[in-house]
Design an enzyme around this catalytic site. Structure first.
Site, PDB file in Angstrom:
ATOM      1  N   GLY A   1      -9.059   3.859   7.177  1.00 41.68           N
ATOM      2  CA  GLY A   1      -8.876   5.300   7.356  1.00 41.68           C
ATOM      3  C   GLY A   1      -7.424   5.696   7.540  1.00 41.68           C
ATOM      4  O   GLY A   1      -7.013   6.753   7.070  1.00 41.68           O
TER       5      GLY A   1
ATOM      6  N   HIS B   1      -1.279  -1.712  -4.045  1.00 41.51           N
ATOM      7  CA  HIS B   1      -2.534  -1.375  -3.377  1.00 41.51           C
ATOM      8  C   HIS B   1      -2.678   0.141  -3.285  1.00 41.51           C
ATOM      9  O   HIS B   1      -1.806   0.825  -2.755  1.00 41.51           O
ATOM     10  CB  HIS B   1      -2.532  -2.018  -1.991  1.00 41.51           C
TER      11      HIS B   1
ATOM     12  N   HIS C   1      -8.446   0.273  -3.840  1.00 45.49           N
ATOM     13  CA  HIS C   1      -9.329   0.080  -2.683  1.00 45.49           C
ATOM     14  C   HIS C   1     -10.088   1.379  -2.440  1.00 45.49           C
ATOM     15  O   HIS C   1      -9.514   2.344  -1.943  1.00 45.49           O
ATOM     16  CB  HIS C   1      -8.453  -0.308  -1.476  1.00 45.49           C
TER      17      HIS C   1
ATOM     18  N   MET D   1      -9.340   7.509  -0.260  1.00 48.75           N
ATOM     19  CA  MET D   1     -10.188   7.902   0.883  1.00 48.75           C
ATOM     20  C   MET D   1     -10.805   9.268   0.614  1.00 48.75           C
ATOM     21  O   MET D   1     -10.117  10.173   0.121  1.00 48.75           O
ATOM     22  CB  MET D   1      -9.337   7.992   2.148  1.00 48.75           C
TER      23      MET D   1
ATOM     24  N   GLY E   1      -0.755   2.144   9.682  1.00 52.53           N
ATOM     25  CA  GLY E   1      -0.049   2.057  10.957  1.00 52.53           C
ATOM     26  C   GLY E   1      -0.892   1.648  12.149  1.00 52.53           C
ATOM     27  O   GLY E   1      -0.476   1.828  13.291  1.00 52.53           O
TER      28      GLY E   1
ATOM     29  N   ASP F   1      -4.955   3.110  -1.934  1.00 50.70           N
ATOM     30  CA  ASP F   1      -5.990   3.416  -0.943  1.00 50.70           C
ATOM     31  C   ASP F   1      -6.608   4.778  -1.197  1.00 50.70           C
ATOM     32  O   ASP F   1      -6.006   5.811  -0.893  1.00 50.70           O
ATOM     33  CB  ASP F   1      -5.371   3.404   0.462  1.00 50.70           C
TER      34      ASP F   1
ATOM     35  N   MET G   1     -10.945  -6.424   5.957  1.00 52.82           N
ATOM     36  CA  MET G   1     -10.127  -5.417   6.638  1.00 52.82           C
ATOM     37  C   MET G   1      -9.714  -5.955   8.010  1.00 52.82           C
ATOM     38  O   MET G   1     -10.549  -6.439   8.773  1.00 52.82           O
ATOM     39  CB  MET G   1     -10.918  -4.113   6.821  1.00 52.82           C
TER      40      MET G   1
ATOM     41  N   GLY H   1       1.519  -1.687   4.210  1.00 59.34           N
ATOM     42  CA  GLY H   1       1.977  -0.327   3.921  1.00 59.34           C
ATOM     43  C   GLY H   1       3.163   0.046   4.786  1.00 59.34           C
ATOM     44  O   GLY H   1       4.313   0.068   4.337  1.00 59.34           O
TER      45      GLY H   1
ATOM     46  N   MET I   1     -12.315   3.603  -0.508  1.00 63.59           N
ATOM     47  CA  MET I   1     -12.958   3.881   0.781  1.00 63.59           C
ATOM     48  C   MET I   1     -13.715   5.198   0.615  1.00 63.59           C
ATOM     49  O   MET I   1     -13.335   6.234   1.154  1.00 63.59           O
ATOM     50  CB  MET I   1     -11.887   3.965   1.880  1.00 63.59           C
TER      51      MET I   1
ATOM     52  N   ASP J   1      -5.937  -6.563   4.911  1.00 64.53           N
ATOM     53  CA  ASP J   1      -5.395  -5.207   4.824  1.00 64.53           C
ATOM     54  C   ASP J   1      -5.421  -4.541   6.189  1.00 64.53           C
ATOM     55  O   ASP J   1      -6.495  -4.320   6.751  1.00 64.53           O
ATOM     56  CB  ASP J   1      -6.280  -4.433   3.815  1.00 64.53           C
TER      57      ASP J   1
ATOM     58  N   SER K   1       0.848  -1.196   0.000  1.00 61.85           N
ATOM     59  CA  SER K   1       0.000   0.000   0.000  1.00 61.85           C
ATOM     60  C   SER K   1       0.880   1.241   0.000  1.00 61.85           C
ATOM     61  O   SER K   1       1.660   1.462   0.927  1.00 61.85           O
ATOM     62  CB  SER K   1      -0.885   0.020   1.247  1.00 61.85           C
TER      63      SER K   1
HETATM   64  C1  DX5 Z   1      -6.317   1.423   5.805  1.00 59.45           C
HETATM   65  C2  DX5 Z   1      -5.825   1.103   4.413  1.00 59.45           C
HETATM   66  C3  DX5 Z   1      -4.658   0.197   4.403  1.00 59.45           C
HETATM   67  C4  DX5 Z   1      -3.459   0.717   5.092  1.00 59.45           C
HETATM   68  C5  DX5 Z   1      -2.579  -0.416   5.526  1.00 59.45           C
HETATM   69  O1  DX5 Z   1      -7.405   2.277   5.706  1.00 59.45           O
HETATM   70  O2  DX5 Z   1      -6.837   0.491   3.669  1.00 59.45           O
HETATM   71  O3  DX5 Z   1      -4.332  -0.249   3.109  1.00 59.45           O
HETATM   72  O4  DX5 Z   1      -2.741   1.615   4.324  1.00 59.45           O
HETATM   73  O5  DX5 Z   1      -1.579   0.150   6.232  1.00 59.45           O
HETATM   74  P1  DX5 Z   1      -0.631  -0.589   7.237  1.00 59.45           P
HETATM   75  O6  DX5 Z   1      -0.012  -1.710   6.500  1.00 59.45           O
HETATM   76  O7  DX5 Z   1       0.313   0.502   7.592  1.00 59.45           O
HETATM   77  O8  DX5 Z   1      -1.476  -1.032   8.380  1.00 59.45           O
HETATM   78 ZN    ZN Z   2      -6.414  -0.623   1.699  1.00 60.93          ZN
END
Ligand code: DX5
Ligand code: ZN
Length: 209
Positions: free
Chosen positions: A140, A31, A64, A35, A143, A33, A135, A192, A66, A170, A6
């Site tokens: 959102g 990936h 993805h 948002m 980390g 993301d 998920m 990520g 969101m 994810d 990601s």
């Molecule tokens: C969360 C995202 C993830 C996120 C994963 O909303 O959909 O893809 O970036 O991040 P890590 O791997 O840092 O948890």
């Molecule tokens: Zn994601």
């Protein structure tokens, strides 16, 4: 196992370079993301970033969404270079129409569910999509901490769907816990923070080992 790094945790100033490093180390998917500040509290990036990156890599673009009203934007994400498009069961008002639009625009459809959304939400569509994204954090932010309770849902989905459906996970996944969702039945891993941390190639290899 397919690894889908990601870019949310990447350095956007040198994004193409970082993506290529992940690709050379063995990551097959990327990936992305998206948002909107409504479906999730955070805002990330959208079509222009995807379109720009498309010039630099042939990786499978795993988008993805969101976002609220995903049906409105599916065509635009397909045109920007998406290969797969994932919409949230909690956001889509008309899931069959979303799936139809994703296919009509030449992409592979997938449905995402939040940690507290039951597997029942995707069961009616298992024959219509290629992937379900479970998920392992509330979407959102990158980390966050991996929610292991989701493993039970992954196992029941795998049992219901058989071997052909991709099950993606994810959120909060690192080299030291990646075995858990894999053992439960996931086969596509998003990471990520674990990857874009300074040693991209080394991190990709440690997760894929
Ligand atoms: C969360 C995202 C993830 C996120 C994963 O909303 O959909 O893809 O970036 O991040 P890590 O791997 O840092 O948890
Ligand atoms: Zn994601």
């Amino acid at each position: 196992m397919i690894l889908s790094p990601s870019i949310l945790a990447a350095d956007f100033g040198i994004l193409a370079e970082q993506v290529r490093e992940a690709e050379s180390a063995g990551a097959e998917w990327l990936h992305l993301d998206v948002m909107d500040g409504h479906f999730v509290p955070n805002i990330s990036f959208a079509m222009p970033v995807i379109k720009s990156l498309r010039k630099y890599t042939k990786m499978f673009f795993d988008v993805h969404l969101m976002i609220e009203n995903p049906e409105k934007y599916i065509k635009a994400f397909a045109e920007a270079g998406a290969d797969g498009i994932t919409v949230h069961a909690e956001a889509a008002k008309d899931m069959p129409e979303c799936i139809r639009l994703i296919r009509e625009n030449g992409c592979i459809p997938a449905i995402a569910i939040n940690p507290d959304t039951p597997a029942d939400a995707v069961m009616p569509y298992l024959n219509d999509v290629e992937m379900v994204l479970c998920m392992t954090v509330f979407p959102g932010y990158g980390g966050q901490e991996y929610i292991s309770d989701v493993e039970e849902k992954i196992s029941s989905l795998r049992a219901a769907a058989g071997p052909d459906l991709h099950i993606e996970v994810d959120g909060g996944i690192y080299d030291y816990n990646v075995d858990r969702p894999l053992a439960a039945g996931a086969d596509v891993i998003v990471a990520g923070t674990a990857i874009f941390n300074g040693d991209i190639a080394g991190s990709v290899k440690r997760i894929l080992r």
